[in-house]
Scaffold this motif. Structure first.
Motif, short mmCIF file in Angstrom:
data_model
loop_
_atom_site.label_atom_id
_atom_site.label_comp_id
_atom_site.label_asym_id
_atom_site.label_seq_id
_atom_site.Cartn_x
_atom_site.Cartn_y
_atom_site.Cartn_z
N LEU A 110 39.46 34.49 45.22
CA LEU A 110 40.00 34.46 46.58
C LEU A 110 39.92 32.84 47.21
CD1 LEU A 110 38.51 37.65 48.50
CD2 LEU A 110 40.81 37.09 47.24
N LEU A 111 38.82 32.39 47.03
CA LEU A 111 38.66 30.85 47.42
C LEU A 111 39.60 30.17 46.66
CD1 LEU A 111 34.93 30.23 47.51
CD2 LEU A 111 36.30 31.00 49.32
N ALA A 112 39.88 30.38 45.47
CA ALA A 112 40.95 29.43 44.66
C ALA A 112 42.42 29.78 45.21
CB ALA A 112 40.81 29.68 43.08
N ALA A 113 42.83 30.91 45.43
CA ALA A 113 43.76 31.30 46.27
C ALA A 113 44.18 30.64 47.31
CB ALA A 113 44.03 32.80 46.19
N ALA A 114 43.01 30.40 48.04
CA ALA A 114 43.33 29.90 49.51
C ALA A 114 43.33 28.33 49.39
CB ALA A 114 42.13 30.15 50.18
N GLY A 115 43.35 27.75 48.00
CA GLY A 115 43.29 26.31 47.95
C GLY A 115 41.87 25.56 48.30
N LEU A 116 40.84 26.72 48.31
CA LEU A 116 39.48 25.88 48.77
C LEU A 116 38.89 25.30 47.57
CD1 LEU A 116 38.28 28.79 51.17
CD2 LEU A 116 39.49 26.65 52.09
#
Length: 315
Positions: A110-116
């Motif tokens: 989820l963090l990766a999908a949000a670009g975080l």
């Protein structure tokens, strides 16, 4: 901003242990004499969610109504792989309001999908590391550590690694003594260092199908101080060194030398964690021969010396 508040994001298909494990750790800080955390949960719309095991969790509020937290905790679970519409956009927006963002297991997706995680180091459950690296090439995926901290964002491996990470954050916030008391209350280690491997050598490597090689794997584990050269190991299996090396790699997915190196390192780590034996004694017991050889192996693989590794485990 509420000082040292913790907000846990809930969503359909969340892993219940990814939620309750870290929450119990953070809640334990107040019972151990530290400043209590304000712990809240939120879902995208404020409605209840079903965990991957079928439990029903009712959040405190909708994410849009939650105040900016000190720590935003993103658990994993089946729902992290097919997130609800709008969840990623809301997470991207909301994460910027937190001082630190923490994920457990597949929450890293989820963090990766949000670009975080772009331009950062990260980890997740070992079974998802390849997926994370393939789908998000801007993320530097480290498949071995229990958890990885990169600036204000921390990611952890599966389930119990969230407990390790939460203990590390309590130690950062309240000091080692409070973290140790919480760990004792929960009957866990103070914490595994972040760079500890996610699972043992025998679990990491495939088990050989042929009995001589399978028995040899167990024998190596039980005799790390023996002569474990390819020639000697080949003798035990009654194979030529070349045939043995090829067969071992084909059936275990690793070379004999790499397997031996990992067995010795794991044994040395266990002795440092569980005994008061000196480094010289441990280096001999694990087949390194000298403390310097063991130190080089630790620095090369774990980026820390044996004495520092022990200090993290023993108060």
């Amino acid at each position: 901003m509420t000082r040292r508040s913790v907000l846990v994001l809930l969503f359909e298909g969340v892993q219940s242990l990814d939620v309750t494990g870290p929450v119990e750790v953070f809640a334990g800080a107040g019972r151990a004499g530290g400043e209590p955390y304000e712990i809240r949960t939120a879902s995208l719309d404020g409605g209840p969610v079903r965990t991957s095991s079928g439990l029903r969790l009712t959040p405190d509020c909708a994410l849009s109504d939650a105040g900016p937290p000190h720590t935003l905790l993103i658990p994993g679970g089946e729902g992290s792989r097919c997130p609800a519409p709008g969840l990623i956009d809301r997470l991207r927006e909301y994460a910027g309001r937190a001082e630190r963002v923490v994920s457990v297991c597949s929450g890293a997706l989820l963090l990766a999908a949000a670009g975080l995680l772009d331009g950062r180091r990260a980890t997740t459950h070992w079974a998802l590391c390849a997926q994370l690296a393939e789908e998000y090439p801007r993320v530097t995926v480290e498949p071995d550590p229990v958890f990885v901290r990169d600036g204000p964002i921390a990611t952890s491996a599966g389930v119990t690694a969230g407990i390790d990470l939460a203990l590390a954050l309590i130690e950062e916030d309240h000091g080692r003594d409070i973290a140790l008391l919480v760990a004792r209350q929960l009957v866990v280690f103070l914490r595994r260092p972040g760079n500890q491997a996610q699972f043992s050598v025998q679990l990491a490597a495939q088990t050989a199908r042929r009995e001589p090689l399978r028995d040899l794997q167990q024998w190596i584990t039980e005799h790390p101080d023996a002569d474990l050269s390819v020639d000697r190991l080949a003798e035990r299996t009654r194979l030529s060194p070349r045939h043995f090396a090829r067969a071992f790699h084909a059936e275990t997915g690793t070379t004999p030398g790499r397997y031996v190196e990992r067995v010795r390192l794991e044994q040395a780590r266990r002795l440092l964690e569980e005994t008061a034996d000196g480094v010289e004694q441990i280096s001999r017991a694990c087949g390194y021969g000298t403390p310097e050889a063991m130190r080089r192996a630790f620095v090369r693989t774990l980026h820390t010396a044996p004495a520092e590794y022990r200090r993290r485990f023993r108060p």
